[in-house]
Design an enzyme around this catalytic site. Structure first.
Site, PDB file in Angstrom:
ATOM      1  N   LYS A  13       0.773  -0.690  -0.587  1.00 43.91           N
ATOM      2  CA  LYS A  13       0.020   0.071  -0.270  1.00 43.91           C
ATOM      3  C   LYS A  13       0.913   1.666   0.030  1.00 43.91           C
ATOM      4  CE  LYS A  13      -1.911   0.902   3.364  1.00 43.91           C
ATOM      5  NZ  LYS A  13      -3.090   1.957   4.817  1.00 43.91           N
ATOM      6  N   ARG A  88     -12.231   4.345   9.926  1.00 39.41           N
ATOM      7  CA  ARG A  88     -12.902   2.954  10.734  1.00 39.41           C
ATOM      8  C   ARG A  88     -13.969   2.920  10.647  1.00 39.41           C
ATOM      9  NH1 ARG A  88      -8.242   1.185   8.368  1.00 39.41           N
ATOM     10  NH2 ARG A  88      -6.188   1.246   9.773  1.00 39.41           N
ATOM     11  N   ARG A 127      10.978 -14.238   3.608  1.00 47.52           N
ATOM     12  CA  ARG A 127      11.641 -13.421   2.824  1.00 47.52           C
ATOM     13  C   ARG A 127      13.243 -12.913   3.943  1.00 47.52           C
ATOM     14  NH1 ARG A 127       8.199  -8.007   2.711  1.00 47.52           N
ATOM     15  NH2 ARG A 127       7.912  -7.666   5.414  1.00 47.52           N
ATOM     16  N   ARG A 161      13.418 -10.722   9.655  1.00 51.49           N
ATOM     17  CA  ARG A 161      13.139 -10.240  10.535  1.00 51.49           C
ATOM     18  C   ARG A 161      11.950 -10.808  11.334  1.00 51.49           C
ATOM     19  NH1 ARG A 161      10.680  -4.509   7.215  1.00 51.49           N
ATOM     20  NH2 ARG A 161       9.023  -5.577   8.907  1.00 51.49           N
ATOM     21  N   ARG A 172      -1.924  -9.550  11.701  1.00 51.25           N
ATOM     22  CA  ARG A 172      -1.828  -8.746  11.404  1.00 51.25           C
ATOM     23  C   ARG A 172      -3.342  -8.805  10.370  1.00 51.25           C
ATOM     24  NH1 ARG A 172       4.160  -6.850  10.035  1.00 51.25           N
ATOM     25  NH2 ARG A 172       4.432  -6.165  12.012  1.00 51.25           N
TER      26      ARG A 172
END
Ligand SMILES: [Zn+2]
Length: 214
Positions: A13, A88, A127, A161, A172
């Site tokens: 995004k 929201r 990744r 990470r 998420r």
């Protein structure tokens, strides 16, 4: 042109918003950024927000609406907006309509970067980067030419990470769905929601968004 851009973390995004800013001269309005800027600048709304936050309370919809109104006035009628992280709730969606209408604006498009959750998990958890030069790799999509050796600098050390794990990605996604669930039906009923495949190549995503705006 005023649009809402929606997409879960990992859907790209930020990149697409940046491209919209560059291509169409739109301004990205993130409520968090506007709030910080207004507090720092000491505007009347900023002072009100500061007092509320210092009292440990949440900034009201009324304050957020005033912030957005101020920002739109400062932008001038010729500049369109990308709303990011707002609205929201159904009440906020209604407020946004009123804010836009009172300035002769309207919401033109709600664009959602759609992702396949399992594919997103694979994309993110796979990744990793070279610990020395930072070059990016992926377990499935981009392995070094010689296993365990960085193509660019020859290092043998790689890192991942800690956030790039399945549980975090799925949490998420669930948060994203919970946040957007109240507003998507409102805009769907108006026929202004368009979905773009957020798993596609970044340039292909940009092209799809351009087709929607054309
Ligand atoms: Zn390297």
């Amino acid at each position: 042109m005023n649009i809402i851009l929606l997409g879960p973390p990992g859907a790209g995004k930020g990149t697409q918003a940046q491209r919209l800013v560059e291509r169409h001269g739109l301004k990205q309005l993130s409520t968090g950024d506007m709030l910080r800027a207004a507090v720092k600048a000491g505007t009347p709304v900023g002072l009100k927000a500061k007092a509320v936050m210092e009292a440990g309370q949440l900034v009201s919809d009324e304050i957020v609406s005033a912030l957005i109104g101020d920002e739109l006035d400062a932008m001038g009628a010729g500049t369109g907006a990308i709303f990011d992280g707002y609205p929201r709730t159904a009440a906020q969606a209604e407020s946004l309509d009123a804010i836009l209408a009172s300035r002769g604006r309207k919401l033109d498009h709600v664009i959602e970067l759609d992702v396949n959750e399992d594919a997103l998990v694979e994309r993110i958890t796979g990744r990793y980067t070279c610990a020395t030069c930072g070059k990016g790799y992926h377990d499935t999509f981009e392995q070094p030419k010689v296993a365990g050796t960085c193509d660019k600098c020859g290092s043998h050390e790689f890192k991942r990470r800690p956030d790039d794990n399945e549980e975090t990605v799925r949490t998420r996604m669930a948060e994203y769905r919970a946040k957007t669930a109240p507003i998507l039906p409102i805009y769907e009923a108006r026929g202004i929601v368009a979905r773009v495949d957020g798993m596609a190549d970044m340039d292909a995503v940009t092209a799809s968004i351009e087709a929607i705006l054309a």
